[in-house]
Design a protein around this motif. Structure first.
Motif, PDB file in Angstrom:
ATOM      1  N   SER A  65       4.910  15.401   5.779  1.00  0.00           N
ATOM      2  CA  SER A  65       3.872  15.006   4.956  1.00  0.00           C
ATOM      3  C   SER A  65       2.609  16.209   4.900  1.00  0.00           C
ATOM      4  O   SER A  65       2.055  16.303   3.974  1.00  0.00           O
ATOM      5  CB  SER A  65       3.333  13.526   5.475  1.00  0.00           C
ATOM      6  N   LYS A 220      -7.047   2.064   6.929  1.00  0.00           N
ATOM      7  CA  LYS A 220      -6.054   2.287   5.910  1.00  0.00           C
ATOM      8  C   LYS A 220      -5.315   1.219   5.375  1.00  0.00           C
ATOM      9  O   LYS A 220      -5.057   0.781   4.197  1.00  0.00           O
ATOM     10  CB  LYS A 220      -5.164   3.412   6.078  1.00  0.00           C
ATOM     11  N   ASP A 221      -4.881   0.328   6.368  1.00  0.00           N
ATOM     12  CA  ASP A 221      -4.080  -0.887   6.270  1.00  0.00           C
ATOM     13  C   ASP A 221      -4.938  -2.046   5.393  1.00  0.00           C
ATOM     14  O   ASP A 221      -4.468  -2.762   4.618  1.00  0.00           O
ATOM     15  CB  ASP A 221      -3.735  -1.405   7.394  1.00  0.00           C
ATOM     16  N   LYS A 224      -5.321  -1.057   1.646  1.00  0.00           N
ATOM     17  CA  LYS A 224      -3.930  -1.561   1.039  1.00  0.00           C
ATOM     18  C   LYS A 224      -3.927  -2.694   0.813  1.00  0.00           C
ATOM     19  O   LYS A 224      -3.495  -3.137  -0.294  1.00  0.00           O
ATOM     20  CB  LYS A 224      -3.003  -0.827   2.004  1.00  0.00           C
ATOM     21  N   ASN A 238       4.624   0.701  -4.525  1.00  0.00           N
ATOM     22  CA  ASN A 238       4.113   0.893  -3.031  1.00  0.00           C
ATOM     23  C   ASN A 238       3.664   2.468  -2.669  1.00  0.00           C
ATOM     24  O   ASN A 238       2.703   2.301  -1.890  1.00  0.00           O
ATOM     25  CB  ASN A 238       5.262   0.501  -2.348  1.00  0.00           C
ATOM     26  N   LYS A 241       0.008   2.647  -3.988  1.00  0.00           N
ATOM     27  CA  LYS A 241      -1.087   1.947  -2.978  1.00  0.00           C
ATOM     28  C   LYS A 241      -1.092   2.693  -1.633  1.00  0.00           C
ATOM     29  O   LYS A 241      -2.258   2.821  -1.251  1.00  0.00           O
ATOM     30  CB  LYS A 241      -0.137   0.520  -2.566  1.00  0.00           C
ATOM     31  N   ASP A 242      -0.191   3.243  -1.162  1.00  0.00           N
ATOM     32  CA  ASP A 242      -0.363   4.080   0.027  1.00  0.00           C
ATOM     33  C   ASP A 242      -0.972   5.300  -0.433  1.00  0.00           C
ATOM     34  O   ASP A 242      -1.955   5.827   0.525  1.00  0.00           O
ATOM     35  CB  ASP A 242       1.301   4.592   0.500  1.00  0.00           C
ATOM     36  N   SER A 245      -4.906   4.144  -0.602  1.00  0.00           N
ATOM     37  CA  SER A 245      -5.463   3.652   0.637  1.00  0.00           C
ATOM     38  C   SER A 245      -5.724   4.973   1.246  1.00  0.00           C
ATOM     39  O   SER A 245      -7.002   4.860   2.024  1.00  0.00           O
ATOM     40  CB  SER A 245      -4.757   2.709   1.389  1.00  0.00           C
ATOM     41  N   GLY A 246      -4.677   5.747   1.540  1.00  0.00           N
ATOM     42  CA  GLY A 246      -5.056   6.969   2.501  1.00  0.00           C
ATOM     43  C   GLY A 246      -5.969   7.996   1.759  1.00  0.00           C
ATOM     44  O   GLY A 246      -6.800   8.447   2.503  1.00  0.00           O
ATOM     45  N   ASN A 315      -0.527  10.188   3.354  1.00  0.00           N
ATOM     46  CA  ASN A 315      -0.124   8.862   3.627  1.00  0.00           C
ATOM     47  C   ASN A 315       0.876   8.334   2.837  1.00  0.00           C
ATOM     48  O   ASN A 315       1.694   7.813   3.233  1.00  0.00           O
ATOM     49  CB  ASN A 315      -1.520   7.850   3.421  1.00  0.00           C
ATOM     50  N   ALA A 316       0.872   8.923   1.604  1.00  0.00           N
ATOM     51  CA  ALA A 316       2.260   8.302   0.667  1.00  0.00           C
ATOM     52  C   ALA A 316       3.300   9.024   1.083  1.00  0.00           C
ATOM     53  O   ALA A 316       4.523   8.502   1.394  1.00  0.00           O
ATOM     54  CB  ALA A 316       1.722   8.671  -0.787  1.00  0.00           C
ATOM     55  N   GLN A 319       4.764   7.583   4.392  1.00  0.00           N
ATOM     56  CA  GLN A 319       5.622   6.269   4.213  1.00  0.00           C
ATOM     57  C   GLN A 319       6.794   6.341   3.598  1.00  0.00           C
ATOM     58  O   GLN A 319       7.864   5.778   3.729  1.00  0.00           O
ATOM     59  CB  GLN A 319       4.590   5.354   3.396  1.00  0.00           C
TER      60      GLN A 319
END
Length: 333
Positions: A65, A220-221, A224, A238, A241-242, A245-246, A315-316, A319
């Motif tokens: 990432s 972060k969670d 989300k 998803n 959303k990731d 949030s990140g 973050n995206a 995940q």
């Protein structure tokens, strides 16, 4: 006589039918036994394979990432760096880089590529490792306290990579464009000042990493969960959303610690000069910026824009890589 022959023939048929039934049962038992042995052999040979990389999934996905992120955001980071160092607006910094040409655009990318990939890999990987150790060793401790300790230890582990950030600072400053040819040259030249020179500016890095990790992993969670519910089967929903949030938590954390990064940059841009403490460096920078807090935040809009994009991507993609390579349910579906 005829009746006796029919009875005898019937007995033979019954006997043959019974033999056939026994043979079918024996065949079924043999096949079942072979299937069980084959399943055991396959499970014995194959099952450990996905478990080995699964131990390192956080390290691997963190590295991947960060690699994706650096290639996209490095030019933006260079504009922000010039603003931090020279106290100029974004347009002036952009014109500086434009005049230097494309040849120098990705100059200095190797240290952040090495440092950031290793740093994010350590951040995610060691955070999970420390969390598991703390949970097993101190099960009665509250989850939030475990998170804080694990995030702080992970931040301290990341600080081992300070030399990469140190060299990146030198290579991005235009005053060193002609002095240092490349990353190796900068590393070699710093050797004359001693090993300690590689870790100049480590104190603000420790502060930024430890507290920043606490904010990132704790928020972060939660962010989300505040977003609209996404379908479990929708990869795109998803992923968005990731990213959000990140991006939000990364931009918030980066903005909070922007003055710390300004002071860190001023500390690391020197070579062979006497070392100063974090408080002394802050005081010196504050005076240079005409004792204005607002001027300490020059370039912050580029910083939170870069951090928003950067941590959203990290973050995206983190995940996404986990789902692509380590989520067996997703892989089997």
């Amino acid at each position: 006589m005829h009746q006796r022959f029919l009875i005898y023939r019937t007995e033979i048929h019954c006997c043959n039918f019974g033999i056939l039934e026994v043979m079918c049962c024996v065949n079924k038992m043999a096949v079942a036994s072979i299937d069980k042995r084959e399943q055991y052999r396959i499970s014995k040979n194959i099952s450990p394979i996905p478990q080995a990389p699964a131990k390192y999934e956080e390290f691997i996905c963190g590295w991947g990432s960060a690699f994706i992120n650096i290639l996209i955001t490095f030019p933006i980071n260079k504009v922000m760096f010039r603003q931090m160092l020279h106290g100029v607006d974004s347009q002036h910094a952009f014109q500086q880089i434009k005049r230097e040409g494309m040849h120098f655009l990705y100059r200095g990318v190797l240290p952040p590529l090495l440092q950031k990939t290793a740093s994010v890999s350590l951040m995610f990987g060691t955070y999970k490792t420390y969390s598991e150790v703390l949970h097993d060793s101190f099960p009665s401790v509250t989850p939030f306290f475990q998170l804080c300790v694990a995030a702080t230890l992970a931040g301290g582990t990341e600080a081992v990579l300070t030399p990469f950030e140190r060299v990146q600072t030198l290579l991005q400053d235009r005053h060193y464009n002609t002095k240092y040819k490349n990353t190796y040259h900068a590393f070699s030249d710093l050797r004359q000042y001693g090993f300690k020179e590689y870790y100049r500016g480590m104190t603000p890095i420790l502060l930024r990493n430890s507290v920043g990790n606490i904010l990132f992993f704790s928020l972060k969670d939660q962010v989300k969960e505040l977003l609209p519910q996404a379908s479990a089967a929708s990869l795109l929903q998803n992923l968005v959303k990731d990213f959000i949030s990140g991006a939000f938590v990364g931009a918030l954390t980066s903005t909070i610690f922007y003055p710390v990064n300004v002071v860190k940059t001023k500390m690391q841009v020197c070579c062979g000069t006497p070392f100063v403490s974090l408080s002394q460096a802050f005081k010196q920078t504050y005076i240079e910026r005409d004792r204005s807090i607002r001027k300490l935040y020059l370039g912050v809009h580029v910083n939170y824009s870069r951090a928003f994009i950067s941590w959203g991507i990290i973050n995206a993609s983190h995940q996404l890589l986990k789902k692509a390579f380590f989520d067996t349910d997703t892989a089997n579906s």
